[in-house]
Design a protein around this motif. Structure first.
Motif, mmCIF file in Angstrom:
data_model
loop_
_atom_site.group_PDB
_atom_site.id
_atom_site.type_symbol
_atom_site.label_atom_id
_atom_site.label_comp_id
_atom_site.label_asym_id
_atom_site.label_seq_id
_atom_site.Cartn_x
_atom_site.Cartn_y
_atom_site.Cartn_z
ATOM 1 N N HIS A 44 -5.224 5.804 2.854
ATOM 2 C CA HIS A 44 -5.526 6.029 4.285
ATOM 3 C C HIS A 44 -6.995 6.425 4.492
ATOM 4 C CE1 HIS A 44 -1.171 5.676 4.573
ATOM 5 N NE2 HIS A 44 -1.117 6.543 3.569
ATOM 6 N N GLU A 58 -2.289 13.491 5.356
ATOM 7 C CA GLU A 58 -2.234 12.856 4.029
ATOM 8 C C GLU A 58 -3.612 12.391 3.577
ATOM 9 O OE1 GLU A 58 0.371 9.473 3.793
ATOM 10 O OE2 GLU A 58 -0.264 8.970 1.750
ATOM 11 N N HIS A 117 -1.425 8.675 -2.996
ATOM 12 C CA HIS A 117 -0.773 8.871 -1.684
ATOM 13 C C HIS A 117 0.058 10.142 -1.701
ATOM 14 C CE1 HIS A 117 -1.456 5.044 0.606
ATOM 15 N NE2 HIS A 117 -1.858 4.678 -0.603
ATOM 16 N N VAL A 118 0.601 10.486 -0.516
ATOM 17 C CA VAL A 118 1.492 11.637 -0.376
ATOM 18 C C VAL A 118 2.783 11.130 0.255
ATOM 19 C CG1 VAL A 118 1.840 13.856 0.764
ATOM 20 C CG2 VAL A 118 -0.412 13.283 -0.176
HETATM 21 ZN ZN LIG Z 1 0.292 6.984 2.132
#
Ligand SMILES: [Zn+2]
Length: 219
Positions: A44, A58, A117-118
């Motif tokens: 992101h 995130e 990522h989260v």
């Molecule tokens: Zn993500």
């Protein structure tokens, strides 16, 4: 006798020089071989915050962990490239953004592609890191396995690697994984992922997993 000795000496020197010339290209290439290049992709960024919980985005956590991962990999002696180093998106649509990230790795002919990522899920009960891989390249599974083992040893909990169809993993042409470092929907994970010491620990564990994979014979 003297002349014959001289001839022998000259021949020996010539043979030695020939041997050195023969070996030289291998010696030089072994010394100068560039370390593997690892593309680090913080998920992101910019207009795309990723998962959001309250004031926690995130995109901020992924960038913080990715930068620490880069430092850890440099310390291991690898070359690195970040798809982003600041709070920016790479394009105006999600698809273009993901394409751009994978294309960068392809253009650079990176050895590995690692997206950070989260996770999030509605029940709020799941926690810990999970490593996702694309089934389209078997090496991606071995890479995911090495990283999830390292995470499990370091942070105590990490499930087995999970196959997934994610655009950025499909478009990239090298072993590629997505490390979901924890769940934003879980209270403890949320607190931990915001802590600098825990981010460093995660980054060190991911780096060790990548190094373990790269060192494996016949990978
Ligand atoms: Zn993500």
């Amino acid at each position: 006798m003297r002349g014959r000795g001289l001839v022998t000496l000259v021949l020996a020197v010539l043979a030695g020089a020939f041997w050195l010339i023969q070996r030289a290209p291998y010696t030089v290439s072994a010394v100068n071989a560039a370390p593997p290049l690892i593309v680090i992709d913080p998920g992101h960024g910019g207009w795309d915050p990723g998962a959001v919980r309250g004031v926690v985005y995130e995109k901020s956590i992924t960038l913080a962990v990715a930068l620490k991962l880069g430092s850890a990999l440099l310390a291991h002696g690898y070359r690195i490239f970040y798809t982003r180093r600041t709070d920016t998106a790479l394009a105006r649509t999600v698809l273009d953004d993901l394409n751009r990230r994978a294309q960068l790795a392809n253009q650079l002919q990176a050895a590995l592609f690692v997206s950070v990522h989260v996770n999030t899920e509605p029940t709020g009960t799941m926690r810990g890191p999970l490593v996702y891989y694309t089934r389209s390249r078997p090496a991606s599974y071995r890479l995911a396995l090495a990283v999830s083992h390292s995470l499990a040893r370091t942070v105590g909990s990490a499930g087995p690697p999970r196959p997934i169809r994610q655009w950025v993993l499909e478009v990239s042409q090298m072993p590629a994984i997505n490390v979901e470092i924890g769940f934003l929907s879980h209270g403890s994970d949320l607190r931990l992922m915001n802590a600098s010491w825990y981010q460093s620990r995660l980054a060190a564990a991911i780096a060790r997993g990548l190094a373990h994979y790269l060192a494996a014979p016949g990978r």
